[in-house]
Design a protein around this motif. Sequence first.
Motif, PDB file in Angstrom:
ATOM      1  N   ILE A 244     -69.426  38.449 -61.850  1.00  0.00           N
ATOM      2  CA  ILE A 244     -70.190  39.369 -61.000  1.00  0.00           C
ATOM      3  C   ILE A 244     -70.242  38.867 -59.560  1.00  0.00           C
ATOM      4  CG2 ILE A 244     -72.545  40.165 -60.533  1.00  0.00           C
ATOM      5  CD1 ILE A 244     -72.871  40.550 -63.548  1.00  0.00           C
ATOM      6  N   ILE A 247     -66.933  39.336 -57.898  1.00  0.00           N
ATOM      7  CA  ILE A 247     -66.671  40.714 -57.470  1.00  0.00           C
ATOM      8  C   ILE A 247     -67.230  40.945 -56.067  1.00  0.00           C
ATOM      9  CG2 ILE A 247     -67.225  43.145 -57.927  1.00  0.00           C
ATOM     10  CD1 ILE A 247     -67.254  42.397 -60.942  1.00  0.00           C
ATOM     11  N   ALA A 248     -68.409  40.391 -55.809  1.00  0.00           N
ATOM     12  CA  ALA A 248     -69.079  40.653 -54.528  1.00  0.00           C
ATOM     13  C   ALA A 248     -68.748  39.641 -53.438  1.00  0.00           C
ATOM     14  CB  ALA A 248     -70.588  40.664 -54.742  1.00  0.00           C
ATOM     15  N   SER A 251     -66.009  41.153 -49.222  1.00  0.00           N
ATOM     16  CA  SER A 251     -66.214  42.584 -48.957  1.00  0.00           C
ATOM     17  C   SER A 251     -64.881  43.321 -48.966  1.00  0.00           C
ATOM     18  CB  SER A 251     -66.911  42.778 -47.609  1.00  0.00           C
ATOM     19  OG  SER A 251     -66.140  42.244 -46.552  1.00  0.00           O
ATOM     20  N   ILE A 254     -64.082  44.399 -52.443  1.00  0.00           N
ATOM     21  CA  ILE A 254     -64.821  45.622 -52.754  1.00  0.00           C
ATOM     22  C   ILE A 254     -64.073  46.827 -52.179  1.00  0.00           C
ATOM     23  CG2 ILE A 254     -66.928  46.916 -52.241  1.00  0.00           C
ATOM     24  CD1 ILE A 254     -67.445  44.854 -54.334  1.00  0.00           C
ATOM     25  N   GLU A 258     -62.476  50.029 -54.230  1.00  0.00           N
ATOM     26  CA  GLU A 258     -62.805  51.399 -53.864  1.00  0.00           C
ATOM     27  C   GLU A 258     -61.542  52.193 -53.538  1.00  0.00           C
ATOM     28  OE1 GLU A 258     -66.223  53.643 -51.252  1.00  0.00           O
ATOM     29  OE2 GLU A 258     -66.315  51.488 -51.664  1.00  0.00           O
ATOM     30  N   LYS A 263     -62.516  50.311 -61.627  1.00  0.00           N
ATOM     31  CA  LYS A 263     -63.793  49.853 -62.157  1.00  0.00           C
ATOM     32  C   LYS A 263     -63.517  48.707 -63.129  1.00  0.00           C
ATOM     33  CE  LYS A 263     -67.311  53.356 -61.635  1.00  0.00           C
ATOM     34  NZ  LYS A 263     -68.479  53.954 -62.307  1.00  0.00           N
ATOM     35  N   LEU A 290     -75.581  46.322 -55.370  1.00  0.00           N
ATOM     36  CA  LEU A 290     -74.360  46.022 -54.623  1.00  0.00           C
ATOM     37  C   LEU A 290     -73.068  46.357 -55.358  1.00  0.00           C
ATOM     38  CD1 LEU A 290     -75.274  42.653 -52.858  1.00  0.00           C
ATOM     39  CD2 LEU A 290     -75.387  44.976 -51.966  1.00  0.00           C
ATOM     40  N   ILE A 291     -73.017  46.094 -56.669  1.00  0.00           N
ATOM     41  CA  ILE A 291     -71.703  46.245 -57.312  1.00  0.00           C
ATOM     42  C   ILE A 291     -71.717  47.149 -58.547  1.00  0.00           C
ATOM     43  CG2 ILE A 291     -70.951  43.981 -56.489  1.00  0.00           C
ATOM     44  CD1 ILE A 291     -71.291  43.011 -59.403  1.00  0.00           C
ATOM     45  N   ARG A 292     -72.850  47.778 -58.854  1.00  0.00           N
ATOM     46  CA  ARG A 292     -72.905  48.592 -60.062  1.00  0.00           C
ATOM     47  C   ARG A 292     -71.826  49.660 -60.086  1.00  0.00           C
ATOM     48  NH1 ARG A 292     -77.920  52.554 -61.831  1.00  0.00           N
ATOM     49  NH2 ARG A 292     -77.059  53.191 -63.832  1.00  0.00           N
ATOM     50  N   TYR A 294     -68.905  49.589 -59.145  1.00  0.00           N
ATOM     51  CA  TYR A 294     -67.549  49.072 -59.381  1.00  0.00           C
ATOM     52  C   TYR A 294     -67.395  48.458 -60.768  1.00  0.00           C
ATOM     53  CZ  TYR A 294     -67.877  49.444 -54.336  1.00  0.00           C
ATOM     54  OH  TYR A 294     -68.106  49.903 -53.061  1.00  0.00           O
TER      55      TYR A 294
END
Length: 297
Positions: A244, A247-248, A251, A254, A258, A263, A290-292, A294
């Motif tokens: 997790i 993932i963040a 940026s 991310i 996107e 996902k 922040l990352i839900r 994705y």
Amino acid sequence: YNVTRFINSALDSILYQTYDFQKIEILLVDDGSSDDLQTWVYGYLKKYPNIKFFTIPHHNLGGVVNYLVKNKLIHGEYITILNPDDRLIFNCFNTISEYLNSDVDVIITDFYAWTMKYKNNGKIIDSLRYEKVIFSKETKIYQKRKNIEKARTPWASSLCKFYKSQLFYLLPPLTEDINYQDAVLFNYAINYAHCVAYINKALGWWRNNREGNLLSRKWDVQYSSQWLQTIQILIKINAKLIAIFYIAHYSQFIDYLEDKKIKIKIPGKIILSWLPWGIRHLTKWFFWLLIRKYVER
């Protein structure tokens, strides 16, 4: 890999340990460098028979570890990985020696991270002089370091993690030709270990802003697929919380998710009960806000 300007510092930090050097084996693996590393370390190899030199095609950390294991080159009771731009503090092996010949499978310690400074001509000011940090319950004294900070050993670094060789040989092979395998190796070992010891002392030095350092360099979109692959491996071996944060971490990653409409699937529960109450809820907030979007559950 192509770090000859640091290699002497790393080797000397092992050579001049307060621990008996004759009980230490150094496996020096040149991962396909183009800067003539063998010539650079020739004096060490000639003088010390317990320093062994190997050359392999460039495969990153995964290829190096797999090569050592496949060819059964590790003969000591414990193994640690020292990147050539890092150093061990000179009493490191003496400090962990109380756990040797025990049931401890993995020994973990803290280390210092320091920021290299550069002159205008690009020359590195690589001084390790610093002011010690002192904590006292009575006076609460704090003396700020100039360019040093103590780091609680992060998942993404191999530094100051010592694995019993018997355990090391049992770990699944690492993925070759991609970066970011340090965290995978560490979590494989944690999954397989029966007993882990943590020593609350800094026993190494980590350069946190070296040019080319994976964690401090600017993001390059070409590494996105490798980063994603590493995250998926971490999820598979139940290191979900680390995944997790990975993932963040960038940026730009991310943005990559996107753009590609990707996902990441994280099945099952993410166990946070081992965290302090405040950090646990901060982590949940971090995840949901922040990352839900994705992540698939």
